[in-house]
Structure formats: structure tokens, C-alpha cells
Design a protein around this motif. Structure first.
Motif, PDB file in Angstrom:
ATOM      1  N   THR A   1      31.994  11.592 -18.646  1.00  0.00           N
ATOM      2  CA  THR A   1      30.887  12.042 -17.806  1.00  0.00           C
ATOM      3  C   THR A   1      31.405  13.109 -16.859  1.00  0.00           C
ATOM      4  OG1 THR A   1      29.836   9.874 -17.917  1.00  0.00           O
ATOM      5  CG2 THR A   1      29.134  11.320 -16.129  1.00  0.00           C
ATOM      6  N   ILE A   2      30.683  14.227 -16.797  1.00  0.00           N
ATOM      7  CA  ILE A   2      31.080  15.348 -15.952  1.00  0.00           C
ATOM      8  C   ILE A   2      30.014  15.516 -14.872  1.00  0.00           C
ATOM      9  CG2 ILE A   2      31.532  17.839 -15.888  1.00  0.00           C
ATOM     10  CD1 ILE A   2      32.246  17.527 -18.954  1.00  0.00           C
ATOM     11  N   ALA A   3      30.434  15.433 -13.623  1.00  0.00           N
ATOM     12  CA  ALA A   3      29.510  15.579 -12.500  1.00  0.00           C
ATOM     13  C   ALA A   3      29.122  17.040 -12.314  1.00  0.00           C
ATOM     14  CB  ALA A   3      30.158  15.042 -11.224  1.00  0.00           C
ATOM     15  N   ILE A   4      27.887  17.257 -11.961  1.00  0.00           N
ATOM     16  CA  ILE A   4      27.368  18.584 -11.635  1.00  0.00           C
ATOM     17  C   ILE A   4      27.010  18.567 -10.154  1.00  0.00           C
ATOM     18  CG2 ILE A   4      25.561  20.286 -12.137  1.00  0.00           C
ATOM     19  CD1 ILE A   4      27.336  19.654 -14.590  1.00  0.00           C
ATOM     20  N   ARG A   5      27.461  19.563  -9.415  1.00  0.00           N
ATOM     21  CA  ARG A   5      27.200  19.621  -7.967  1.00  0.00           C
ATOM     22  C   ARG A   5      26.479  20.915  -7.625  1.00  0.00           C
ATOM     23  NH1 ARG A   5      28.005  14.829  -8.080  1.00  0.00           N
ATOM     24  NH2 ARG A   5      30.033  13.883  -7.757  1.00  0.00           N
ATOM     25  N   GLY A   6      25.406  20.813  -6.849  1.00  0.00           N
ATOM     26  CA  GLY A   6      24.725  22.001  -6.355  1.00  0.00           C
ATOM     27  C   GLY A   6      23.415  22.314  -7.044  1.00  0.00           C
ATOM     28  N   PHE A   7      23.079  21.599  -8.111  1.00  0.00           N
ATOM     29  CA  PHE A   7      21.825  21.872  -8.802  1.00  0.00           C
ATOM     30  C   PHE A   7      20.643  21.272  -8.058  1.00  0.00           C
ATOM     31  CE2 PHE A   7      18.416  20.906 -11.790  1.00  0.00           C
ATOM     32  CZ  PHE A   7      18.209  22.157 -12.356  1.00  0.00           C
ATOM     33  N   ASP A   8      20.756  20.017  -7.642  1.00  0.00           N
ATOM     34  CA  ASP A   8      19.640  19.331  -6.995  1.00  0.00           C
ATOM     35  C   ASP A   8      20.159  18.298  -6.002  1.00  0.00           C
ATOM     36  OD1 ASP A   8      17.330  18.018  -6.239  1.00  0.00           O
ATOM     37  OD2 ASP A   8      16.640  17.637  -8.266  1.00  0.00           O
ATOM     38  N   PRO A   9      20.117  18.614  -4.717  1.00  0.00           N
ATOM     39  CA  PRO A   9      20.629  17.671  -3.719  1.00  0.00           C
ATOM     40  C   PRO A   9      19.863  16.346  -3.703  1.00  0.00           C
ATOM     41  CG  PRO A   9      19.497  19.499  -2.658  1.00  0.00           C
ATOM     42  CD  PRO A   9      19.586  19.829  -4.111  1.00  0.00           C
ATOM     43  N   GLY A  10      18.660  16.321  -4.256  1.00  0.00           N
ATOM     44  CA  GLY A  10      17.881  15.087  -4.323  1.00  0.00           C
ATOM     45  C   GLY A  10      18.310  14.163  -5.446  1.00  0.00           C
ATOM     46  N   GLY A  11      19.161  14.638  -6.334  1.00  0.00           N
ATOM     47  CA  GLY A  11      19.635  13.842  -7.464  1.00  0.00           C
ATOM     48  C   GLY A  11      20.315  14.741  -8.469  1.00  0.00           C
ATOM     49  N   GLU A  12      21.629  14.822  -8.383  1.00  0.00           N
ATOM     50  CA  GLU A  12      22.383  15.729  -9.247  1.00  0.00           C
ATOM     51  C   GLU A  12      22.363  15.270 -10.703  1.00  0.00           C
ATOM     52  OE1 GLU A  12      23.185  18.506  -8.207  1.00  0.00           O
ATOM     53  OE2 GLU A  12      24.120  18.464  -6.246  1.00  0.00           O
ATOM     54  N   PRO A  13      22.314  16.217 -11.637  1.00  0.00           N
ATOM     55  CA  PRO A  13      22.405  15.857 -13.055  1.00  0.00           C
ATOM     56  C   PRO A  13      23.843  15.520 -13.425  1.00  0.00           C
ATOM     57  CG  PRO A  13      22.332  18.233 -12.825  1.00  0.00           C
ATOM     58  CD  PRO A  13      22.155  17.658 -11.440  1.00  0.00           C
ATOM     59  N   GLU A  14      24.010  14.969 -14.626  1.00  0.00           N
ATOM     60  CA  GLU A  14      25.349  14.772 -15.149  1.00  0.00           C
ATOM     61  C   GLU A  14      25.382  15.205 -16.606  1.00  0.00           C
ATOM     62  OE1 GLU A  14      26.201  10.590 -14.596  1.00  0.00           O
ATOM     63  OE2 GLU A  14      25.463  10.106 -16.592  1.00  0.00           O
ATOM     64  N   MET A  15      26.545  15.665 -17.008  1.00  0.00           N
ATOM     65  CA  MET A  15      26.757  16.068 -18.389  1.00  0.00           C
ATOM     66  C   MET A  15      27.592  14.963 -19.041  1.00  0.00           C
ATOM     67  SD  MET A  15      28.400  19.636 -19.899  1.00  0.00           S
ATOM     68  CE  MET A  15      28.906  20.031 -18.255  1.00  0.00           C
ATOM     69  N   ARG A  16      27.225  14.627 -20.277  1.00  0.00           N
ATOM     70  CA  ARG A  16      27.932  13.572 -20.991  1.00  0.00           C
ATOM     71  C   ARG A  16      28.489  14.121 -22.298  1.00  0.00           C
ATOM     72  NH1 ARG A  16      23.086   9.139 -20.256  1.00  0.00           N
ATOM     73  NH2 ARG A  16      23.308   8.932 -17.979  1.00  0.00           N
ATOM     74  N   GLU A  17      29.798  13.969 -22.474  1.00  0.00           N
ATOM     75  CA  GLU A  17      30.415  14.280 -23.753  1.00  0.00           C
ATOM     76  C   GLU A  17      30.306  13.012 -24.590  1.00  0.00           C
ATOM     77  OE1 GLU A  17      34.405  15.740 -23.115  1.00  0.00           O
ATOM     78  OE2 GLU A  17      33.670  17.553 -22.137  1.00  0.00           O
ATOM     79  N   MET A  18      29.741  13.146 -25.794  1.00  0.00           N
ATOM     80  CA  MET A  18      29.442  11.995 -26.629  1.00  0.00           C
ATOM     81  C   MET A  18      30.453  11.835 -27.759  1.00  0.00           C
ATOM     82  SD  MET A  18      26.850  11.087 -24.870  1.00  0.00           S
ATOM     83  CE  MET A  18      26.156   9.757 -25.839  1.00  0.00           C
ATOM     84  N   SER A  19      30.557  10.630 -28.288  1.00  0.00           N
ATOM     85  CA  SER A  19      31.527  10.325 -29.341  1.00  0.00           C
ATOM     86  C   SER A  19      31.276  11.096 -30.631  1.00  0.00           C
ATOM     87  CB  SER A  19      31.530   8.818 -29.640  1.00  0.00           C
ATOM     88  OG  SER A  19      30.245   8.382 -30.062  1.00  0.00           O
ATOM     89  N   ASP A  20      30.058  11.594 -30.839  1.00  0.00           N
ATOM     90  CA  ASP A  20      29.769  12.388 -32.038  1.00  0.00           C
ATOM     91  C   ASP A  20      30.027  13.881 -31.835  1.00  0.00           C
ATOM     92  OD1 ASP A  20      27.645  13.140 -30.424  1.00  0.00           O
ATOM     93  OD2 ASP A  20      26.095  12.476 -31.823  1.00  0.00           O
ATOM     94  N   GLY A  21      30.591  14.249 -30.659  1.00  0.00           N
ATOM     95  CA  GLY A  21      30.912  15.645 -30.371  1.00  0.00           C
ATOM     96  C   GLY A  21      29.815  16.396 -29.659  1.00  0.00           C
ATOM     97  N   SER A  22      28.652  15.794 -29.510  1.00  0.00           N
ATOM     98  CA  SER A  22      27.538  16.466 -28.830  1.00  0.00           C
ATOM     99  C   SER A  22      27.700  16.365 -27.310  1.00  0.00           C
ATOM    100  CB  SER A  22      26.201  15.851 -29.256  1.00  0.00           C
ATOM    101  OG  SER A  22      26.101  14.513 -28.803  1.00  0.00           O
ATOM    102  N   LEU A  23      26.881  17.163 -26.616  1.00  0.00           N
ATOM    103  CA  LEU A  23      26.787  17.101 -25.159  1.00  0.00           C
ATOM    104  C   LEU A  23      25.362  16.711 -24.804  1.00  0.00           C
ATOM    105  CD1 LEU A  23      28.495  20.425 -23.963  1.00  0.00           C
ATOM    106  CD2 LEU A  23      29.390  18.112 -23.710  1.00  0.00           C
ATOM    107  N   ALA A  24      25.215  15.894 -23.791  1.00  0.00           N
ATOM    108  CA  ALA A  24      23.900  15.544 -23.269  1.00  0.00           C
ATOM    109  C   ALA A  24      23.898  15.859 -21.781  1.00  0.00           C
ATOM    110  CB  ALA A  24      23.604  14.066 -23.490  1.00  0.00           C
ATOM    111  N   VAL A  25      22.799  16.428 -21.302  1.00  0.00           N
ATOM    112  CA  VAL A  25      22.641  16.676 -19.879  1.00  0.00           C
ATOM    113  C   VAL A  25      21.451  15.840 -19.433  1.00  0.00           C
ATOM    114  CG1 VAL A  25      22.309  18.375 -18.061  1.00  0.00           C
ATOM    115  CG2 VAL A  25      23.462  19.031 -20.163  1.00  0.00           C
ATOM    116  N   VAL A  26      21.704  14.997 -18.424  1.00  0.00           N
ATOM    117  CA  VAL A  26      20.680  14.101 -17.921  1.00  0.00           C
ATOM    118  C   VAL A  26      20.381  14.495 -16.480  1.00  0.00           C
ATOM    119  CG1 VAL A  26      20.047  11.705 -17.501  1.00  0.00           C
ATOM    120  CG2 VAL A  26      21.564  12.268 -19.406  1.00  0.00           C
TER     121      VAL A  26
END
Length: 99
Positions: free
Chosen positions: A9-34
Motif C-alpha cells: 500500500t502506497i500512501a498519497i499525500r496532498g490530494f484530499d485533506p478530508g480523506g487521502e487516497p491510497e494506491m495498492r500494488e496487487m499480487s496479479d501485478g495490477s495497481l488499484a487506486v482507492v
């Protein structure tokens, strides 16, 4: 076929102070941004600005992006530099909109 699991899980800082998104590196090689909120908590009823956010991300990172739902975006086949590009894009996004 087993569903993909989160490898990192990779933290994202500065996008939304009300609730920052996170990026997830997945076991199948994909990336998900939540995202916590989409549009972001600071948006002033400007949902149209974020209606094509998958396309904005795609232009920034140079690979196809799929919007799975309002707050979830998936990159099935990222390049080696996609995570770094995506993190930079998201962390600079709010400031780029202030211009």
C-alpha cells in the motif's frame, strides 16, 4: 482463479485533506487506486470535473485506466514507472487545479 491480494500500500499525500487516497500494488501485478471521496471532499459540486478522472489519470501515466466504481480505479498492466507517475500526479493534482 484466486482474487488478487494487496502486496503493498502506497500512501498519497496532498490530494484530499478530508480523506487521502491510497494506491495498492496487487499480487496479479495490477495497481488499484482507492479514493475516500470522489469527487474529493473539497470539490464544490463540480462532479463534471471528475467525471472523466479515469481519462485524466490515463493521460498522466500513459497506460489504460479502468474506473470500477466511483472511488476505485484499476490499472491492469502498469509499466515499471506507473506507480511513481501516478503518485506524483495525484499529489500535485489539487495544487494544479488552484491555478
Amino acid at each position: 482463479m484466486k482474487p488478487a491480494t494487496i502486496v503493498k500500500t502506497i500512501a498519497i499525500r496532498g490530494f484530499d485533506p478530508g480523506g487521502e487516497p491510497e494506491m495498492r500494488e496487487m499480487s496479479d501485478g495490477s495497481l488499484a487506486v482507492v479514493f475516500s471521496y470522489m469527487p474529493p471532499s473539497y470539490a464544490k459540486d463540480e462532479e463534471l470535473e471528475y467525471a472523466d478522472f479515469d481519462e485524466q489519470i490515463e493521460r498522466a501515466v500513459g497506460v489504460p485506466v479502468r474506473r470500477d466504481d466511483q472511488e476505485l480505479f484499476t490499472i491492469r498492466q502498469p509499466h515499471k514507472d506507473t506507480a511513481a507517475k501516478l503518485k506524483s500526479f495525484l499529489e500535485a493534482y489539487r495544487m494544479s487545479q488552484a491555478d
